[in-house]
Design an enzyme around this catalytic site. Structure first.
Site, mmCIF file in Angstrom:
data_model
loop_
_atom_site.group_PDB
_atom_site.id
_atom_site.type_symbol
_atom_site.label_atom_id
_atom_site.label_comp_id
_atom_site.label_asym_id
_atom_site.label_seq_id
_atom_site.Cartn_x
_atom_site.Cartn_y
_atom_site.Cartn_z
ATOM 1 N N ASN A 1 0.815 -1.197 0.000
ATOM 2 C CA ASN A 1 0.000 0.000 0.000
ATOM 3 C C ASN A 1 0.861 1.266 0.000
ATOM 4 O O ASN A 1 0.994 1.929 -1.029
ATOM 5 C CB ASN A 1 -0.952 -0.025 1.201
ATOM 6 C CG ASN A 1 -2.012 1.057 1.123
ATOM 7 O OD1 ASN A 1 -1.889 2.001 0.352
ATOM 8 N ND2 ASN A 1 -3.055 0.922 1.916
ATOM 9 N N ASP A 2 1.483 1.573 1.118
ATOM 10 C CA ASP A 2 2.237 2.826 1.212
ATOM 11 C C ASP A 2 3.370 2.918 0.183
ATOM 12 O O ASP A 2 3.665 3.996 -0.320
ATOM 13 C CB ASP A 2 2.817 2.988 2.629
ATOM 14 C CG ASP A 2 1.708 3.144 3.664
ATOM 15 O OD1 ASP A 2 0.628 3.639 3.301
ATOM 16 O OD2 ASP A 2 1.940 2.773 4.828
ATOM 17 N N VAL A 3 3.998 1.780 -0.148
ATOM 18 C CA VAL A 3 5.151 1.833 -1.057
ATOM 19 C C VAL A 3 4.742 2.050 -2.517
ATOM 20 O O VAL A 3 5.608 2.164 -3.377
ATOM 21 C CB VAL A 3 6.038 0.562 -0.959
ATOM 22 C CG1 VAL A 3 6.645 0.443 0.425
ATOM 23 C CG2 VAL A 3 5.266 -0.690 -1.324
#
Lengths: 475, 109
Positions: free
Chosen positions: A401-403
């Site tokens: 998600n964040d990456v």
């Protein structure tokens, strides 16, 4: 004479350890390197047993047997998904052992010093400082690692625990530790005050390790493990100062350096300073909720079923998989490899894009995929794969998600702004396999989910990937 | 408190015997050596490197062996026993699990 021989044997052990570590940092030589390091350790331990001389071996043998049994069981039973927990646990044990050695030496001195006087008058200030440093670093490595272990294992929430005034509390506990140490070295002149000071230093350092790690969020554990790895090495080097043993000093500082290198790599991969990771309380309420971050919900998410996805894959020429932590949780590494192999057989080019902080410790994703027999030539680092996304037909994000959050590129007020990301949004089509639209560790929305060319496939990563393979076979 | 700390740190420097100085020299040089030896690790090896280095940090076992040597049951001996058990777990488990991982990297499809 025999003293010279033991010194030379220690030197030999240290040299073999250094060679082992050197080889451990190259793909082809790594396995031999690890075996070489183990040999160096054997030389060192054998030398120490000779140097100790003829003693009652009861405790020594009992300790070696218990430790070996536990070590073998842990090393053979552990799941590759749980490697971060195991390394955290081992870091803690190493730190604890160093602190225990220093404590044991201290109590042994108390026991045998007969006519009681101040420890630094009797043994020297530098010796006292080494003992105290060994206790402090070892003890805080122990509790810090245990908190990291519990956060990774889910025994404790991965969310940062932010105590009110935590910087003040930490500062006071640290000053208290130094005060106990100072009193021990300069004033304590009876067995009871000395014992009290030693217990005080130990207890406060244990508390400090716990306090320092609870405010750090689950996403930052790769940095914390690397740093604690470094500490466990430094603690071993400190016991080397206590016991005047060069081998301990050398090998301890090597580990200290390697832990620091990994810490730096991890921080760079998240575009954060070490200070920010350690004291920032990242991912907690105080950083999320900004204009570019926060959770506002989604409006235009397009969903897609596994069989539709399979149909798109059928007509594609190049696929890049982007595995994240969710892949590890779902144990989907074998399912992803099966899908990849099937695509390869059909002539599709398959690669894996590995973000440096994918997984929960440095290099974790590589280990998981290697376990599933993915050839490491297909694992491509972020900087090499990013230019290729615009020529990629399908990017498949699995549990990351964040990456892959494009906010990191241009939303200056986002908590993840500046973090290097994988440019999956540049692929012609992007599948995102995820259980739900819930946010990642950073606690923010991901505009990728709403992008023009994005298709969400909801479900358990393993189930979805297996279904896609099955649908492809039937096409 | 502050002046006390200062005095004692001066005292350390002034009273530093040759063994402390040579030990400090070894410490600093070994840290530099560590940085040189481990630069440019491919990401594939980050986890094995860490668990291998982790096993090496169990070298404190060498120190622990000196702590459990007398027959009498004293606090020092019990602490020494625990130190040996913990450090051995760290060493044996660390090297074994690293080998397990590296074996996976080596195997053919």
């Amino acid at each position: 004479m025999s003293d010279n021989i033991t010194q030379i044997a220690y030197l030999l052990g240290a040299a073999i350890l250094i060679l082992g570590l050197k080889r451990l940092s190259g793909v082809k030589t790594a396995r031999r390197g690890n075996q070489l390091a183990a040999l160096g350790m054997l030389v060192a331990v054998a030398t120490a047993l000779v140097e100790v001389g003829k003693i009652d071996y009861g405790y020594v043998i009992a300790g070696l047997v218990v430790g070996t049994l536990v070590g073998v069981v842990l090393a053979t039973r552990v799941q590759m998904t749980s490697m971060p927990e195991l390394v955290a646990l081992f870091n803690g044990l190493g730190g604890a052992a160093s602190a225990l050695v220093a404590l044991s030496v201290m109590f042994d001195w108390l026991n045998t010093s007969g006519e009681m006087n101040n420890v630094s008058d009797s043994m020297g200030v530098s010796w006292t400082i080494s003992v105290v440093a060994s206790i402090i670093i070892g003890a805080l490595t122990l509790t810090g690692s245990l908190v990291a272990y519990m956060k990774l294992d889910g025994k404790m929430s991965g969310n940062p625990v932010l105590l009110p005034g935590r910087h003040v509390i930490n500062g006071l506990v640290f000053l208290g530790t130094l005060a106990c140490a100072g009193y021990l070295g300069s004033q304590a002149d009876s067995a009871s005050t000395t014992t009290l000071c030693v217990v005080g230093v130990t207890a406060l350092s244990l508390a400090l390790g716990w306090l320092l790690v609870i405010p750090i969020g689950g996403a930052d554990m790769p940095v914390v493990i690397s740093l604690l790895n470094s500490y466990s090495g430094i603690a071993a080097a400190m016991t080397g100062f206590v016991l005047h043993n060069n081998l301990l000093i050398i090998s301890g500082s090597l580990v200290g350096a390697s832990g620091l290198i990994l810490t730096r790599i991890m921080c760079k991969a998240m575009n954060r300073s070490l200070a920010n990771v350690l004291f920032g309380g990242f991912g907690a309420e105080e950083t999320s909720g900004g204009g570019g971050g926060g959770q506002k919900g989604y409006t235009t998410v397009k969903e897609c079923a596994p069989d539709e996805a399979a149909a798109i894959l059928e007509s594609s020429g190049s696929v890049v998989f982007v595995p994240g932590y969710g892949l590890a949780v779902a144990q989907a590494q074998h399912a992803i490899r099966e899908l990849a192999e099937f695509l390869e057989e059909k002539g599709v080019s398959v690669k894996y894009a590995i973000h440096p902080v994918a997984g929960r410790m440095p290099g974790h994703m590589n280990v998981l995929l290697a376990e599933a027999n993915v050839p490491y030539e297909q694992l491509i680092e972020m900087d090499d794969i990013n230019p290729e996304f615009k020529n990629t037909d399908v990017a498949i994000v699995v549990g990351a998600n964040d990456v892959v959050n494009p906010l990191a590129r241009n939303a200056t007020d986002s908590p993840i702004y500046g973090m290097p990301i994988l440019d999956v949004d540049q692929a012609r089509t992007t599948f995102i396999i995820k259980r739900s639209l819930s946010p990642g560790f950073a606690g923010i929305d991901n505009p990728l989910f709403e992008a023009e060319n994005s298709l969400m496939i909801f479900g358990d990563a393993k189930g979805v990937l297996e279904q896609m393979t099955k649908d492809l076979r039937e096409l | 408190m502050m002046s006390e700390a200062l005095t004692s740190s001066f005292f350390v420097l002034a009273s530093a015997d040759t063994s402390l100085l040579s030990e400090l020299t070894i410490f600093v040089l070994a840290v530099f050596l560590g940085f040189e030896v481990i630069t440019k690790v491919p990401p594939t090896l980050h986890t094995p490197l860490m668990s291998g280095a982790n096993a090496i940090s169990g070298v404190t076992l060498v120190g622990a062996l000196f702590c459990a040597q007398t027959h009498n049951v004293t606090l020092a001996n019990i602490l020494g026993f625990l130190a040996i058990a913990f450090a051995t777990t760290n060493v044996v488990g660390g090297f074994m699990v690293t080998d397990r991982m590296l074996r996976m990297f080596g195997k053919k499809r």
